[in-house]
Design an enzyme around this catalytic site. Structure first.
Site, PDB file in Angstrom:
ATOM      1  N   GLU A  95       0.834  -1.210   0.000  1.00 24.74           N
ATOM      2  CA  GLU A  95       0.000   0.000   0.000  1.00 24.74           C
ATOM      3  C   GLU A  95       0.866   1.257   0.000  1.00 24.74           C
ATOM      4  O   GLU A  95       0.531   2.246  -0.657  1.00 24.74           O
ATOM      5  CB  GLU A  95      -0.960  -0.012   1.192  1.00 24.74           C
ATOM      6  CG  GLU A  95      -1.929  -1.189   1.217  1.00 24.74           C
ATOM      7  CD  GLU A  95      -2.740  -1.350  -0.053  1.00 24.74           C
ATOM      8  OE1 GLU A  95      -2.880  -0.377  -0.825  1.00 24.74           O
ATOM      9  OE2 GLU A  95      -3.233  -2.475  -0.299  1.00 24.74           O
ATOM     10  N   ASP A 130       3.162  -4.543  -5.637  1.00 29.23           N
ATOM     11  CA  ASP A 130       3.630  -5.857  -5.173  1.00 29.23           C
ATOM     12  C   ASP A 130       5.151  -5.911  -5.136  1.00 29.23           C
ATOM     13  O   ASP A 130       5.749  -6.442  -4.185  1.00 29.23           O
ATOM     14  CB  ASP A 130       3.114  -6.959  -6.100  1.00 29.23           C
ATOM     15  CG  ASP A 130       1.689  -7.376  -5.792  1.00 29.23           C
ATOM     16  OD1 ASP A 130       1.185  -7.051  -4.704  1.00 29.23           O
ATOM     17  OD2 ASP A 130       1.071  -8.035  -6.651  1.00 29.23           O
TER      18      ASP A 130
END
Length: 649
Positions: A499, A562
């Site tokens: 995030e 990611d």
């Protein structure tokens, strides 16, 4: 590059487990094969993944709580508006009443649609019709991307019947649309429409949907978030409309003509007169009627629910319709999501866990700052701006302290006072639209949470520059107080840093620490960033996942996140001398996924995330430490030449 998709396969694209697979050849299968063998997809779902395993558990607890509240076995806690959610649950669960009512709750609104006479009638009543039916465009109020202290009215096109514009180009499209057409005819017949007329409505609706599919944005285009910012003077916007009385509509729905409007879909606006015109009236009317009956069916009897299931089933592959009791919970949870989330957080999320997660978040932020400062391709000026954005991040962990005001406005009218599930749903939609429009002249509320606490997810909001970690995701396999630190780093640690990385992905990189769309990069640094972003696109583009090929551009923002998330988690674990083997294994574990082929097709058409197996394998392939920890050699399936490994954050 080795395409490790080669070890995938099985019937219809479902990934087959292969117990005994070495992590050097496919770490995803090495870790998850036993889980894949033993896990069954529930009949009322189309997939099971690590996220879904938690969601099933959350759903189980909350369904039992709502049943106990409704039966009086458990007192409803003194959480604002939770009693309303319980009352809505009771209304939704009363299938004796829903079945007895049949189509009666929607009769008046359906008649208003079927009795529309002509385009002038439609023009005159569009604002009123939009309170319960679809209009071929949408209005919403959101923060101004270039000044996030204030709100701005936005304009966008409607959704399409198939998952994405690209779905219309597949061989499945005619079959899927035929199922929808047949379903719509049956629903309209059940609502009292003569068969011949129902067939005409359904056929015309499909024709109008085809017009929309040619000009609305695709999922790939929507993935470019900054491209949604195209503010216009209201006079210029209104001048685009020839036949539809947009000024009249704005005054009725918004309450005024605002000075500016943000056009999220410029191409759709350019084609608006080809879509909304007198010649298309019959198709527009039919499209509204078909949308209405398919949308309202879930609020009606069990017969209507079952009749509205085939199209959803065709898209997802889900074998069975969910139970009425489960639907009742989801209706209550959907309408009062933040309220139910606060209840969940207060009931099931412990203070000790919250404190430990907060500590891990700050550790990950420290690691991220260290990595930014040590970055070898950013200039000092850009580094300082990046660190400034990082340190300005707002954290939202567990559940909110206050519930948004909209929930105070929602009132549930019980059956004893003439209320139905449909009438309450309709009233909620009107209240929510009114509330949203009221925000136009209010300062942006940065305390609002983007997700409820019982949602198994997490997010970054570029316009608020904040991170939200709902309570529900803060459990195994992502996080557990009893798990060792390395395992938690591979789970929630990588999610936290994922995030954070969204603040620096291809979308987030265009927003500053205040959430404003501003260029804070040097030209040289941004050129290098775009080069690395393209490498991330190329890394995934064309990878085969069952029956589909991945679109690297559509999923690049999540893949950048990611990549950054796993890299930062590895760094954090190394700083604490943790076991990287456990970290990589748990990173592979959190992306465990078992999915029906129809669901794979629908999901990959619109999802901005790569499928779980690729999130695990391909990102781990890019971690240099993985090769050392597992002794991976060039002849192994997981080997990726160093020059092809993507490193961004």
């Amino acid at each position: 590059m080795k395409n490790i998709s080669a070890v995938r396969g099985g019937s219809g694209g479902v990934i087959e487990p292969k117990v005994g697979t070495r992590p050097q050849d496919n770490i995803y299968l090495a870790v998850n094969s036993e889980w894949l063998e033993k896990t069954d997809i529930p009949a009322d779902r189309s997939r099971m993944a690590a996220f879904d395993m938690i969601d099933v558990n959350v759903e189980k607890h909350l369904m039992q709580d709502f049943a106990d509240f409704a039966a009086g076995k458990k007192a409803v806690p003194a959480i604002a508006n939770l009693d309303k959610a319980v009352n809505l649950y009771k209304l939704a669960k009363d299938f004796d009443k829903r079945n007895a009512d049949g189509a009666q709750p929607i009769k008046a609104d359906l008649t208003r649609l079927t009795e529309l006479k002509d385009f002038s009638d439609y023009n005159l009543n569009a604002a009123d019709l939009a309170s319960f039916a679809s209009i071929p465009f949408g209005l919403s109020v959101d923060p101004d991307m270039k000044n996030t202290k204030v709100n701005l009215l936005g304009f966008s096109g409607p959704g399409t019947y198939l998952p994405d514009t690209t779905t219309y180009e597949t061989e499945d499209a005619p079959k899927l649309l035929a199922i929808l057409q047949k379903q719509s005819v049956k629903l309209l017949e059940m609502a009292g429409i003569e068969t011949e007329q129902a067939e005409q409505y359904a056929a015309d609706a499909i024709k109008f949907d085809a017009r929309l599919a040619k000009v609305v944005k695709s999922a790939e285009e929507w993935a470019d978030y900054p491209a949604c910012y195209n503010p216009m003077k209201i006079a210029d916007f209104e001048a685009k409309f020839k036949d539809f009385k947009i000024k009249q509509y704005l005054v009725a729905v918004v309450g005024e003509e605002p000075d500016r409007i943000n056009v999220e879909e410029p191409r759709y606006l350019d084609h608006i007169n080809e879509i909304i015109n007198e010649a298309n009236f019959a198709e527009i009317k039919s499209w509204m009627i078909v949308n209405f009956i398919n949308g309202a069916a879930s609020d009606l009897s069990q017969d209507f629910r079952e009749a509205a299931f085939p199209f959803s089933q065709a898209l997802s592959g889900q074998p069975e319709l969910s139970s009425g009791e489960k639907q009742a919970y989801h209706i209550a949870n959907g309408a009062f999501s933040e309220v139910v989330g606060v209840y969940y957080g207060q009931t099931y999320f412990g203070a000790e866990a919250k404190k430990d997660v907060e500590d891990m978040i700050h550790r990950m932020l420290d690691v991220y700052e260290e990595r930014l400062l040590a970055n070898d391709w950013l200039s000092e000026a850009t580094k300082q701006k990046a660190v400034g954005k990082l340190t300005a991040l707002e954290l939202k962990i567990g559940y909110p302290e206050k519930i948004e005001d909209i929930y105070n406005r929602l009132e549930v009218t019980p059956a004893s006072q003439g209320g139905s599930l449909y009438s309450n749903d309709r009233a909620f939609a009107i209240a929510e639209q009114k509330y949203n429009m009221e925000q136009l002249h209010k300062e942006v509320d940065r305390t609002v949470w983007a997700m409820p606490a019982n949602l198994v997810n997490a997010c970054y909001d570029p316009q608020r520059n904040d991170l939200t970690f709902p309570a529900a995701i803060l459990q195994a396999p992502f996080y557990d107080l009893k798990q060792d630190r390395a395992t938690n780093f591979g789970g929630i640690g990588s999610v936290i840093a994922h995030e954070v990385s969204h603040a620096f992905d291809n979308n987030g990189a265009q927003f500053d620490k205040f959430g404003n769309m501003t260029n804070w990069w040097t030209d040289e640094d941004y050129a290098e960033f775009k080069k690395r972003t393209q490498a991330e696109i190329d890394l995934f583009d064309g990878l085969e996942y069952g029956p589909v090929k991945l679109n690297g551009k559509q999923i690049v923002s999540e893949n950048i996140a990611d990549q950054g998330g796993l890299t930062a988690a590895v760094e954090a674990a190394k700083n604490e001398n943790d076991d990287l083997k456990k970290l990589f294994e748990n990173f592979a574990r959190i992306w465990a996924n078992k999915q029906l082929v129809e669901s794979i097709k629908s999901q990959t058409a619109v999802d901005v995330h790569a499928p779980g197996p690729d999130r695990a394998n391909v990102q781990i392939q890019c971690q240099d430490d993985f090769y050392e920890v597992f002794g991976v050699k060039p002849t192994d399936g997981m080997w990726l030449d160093p020059a092809e490994r993507v490193h961004i954050w």
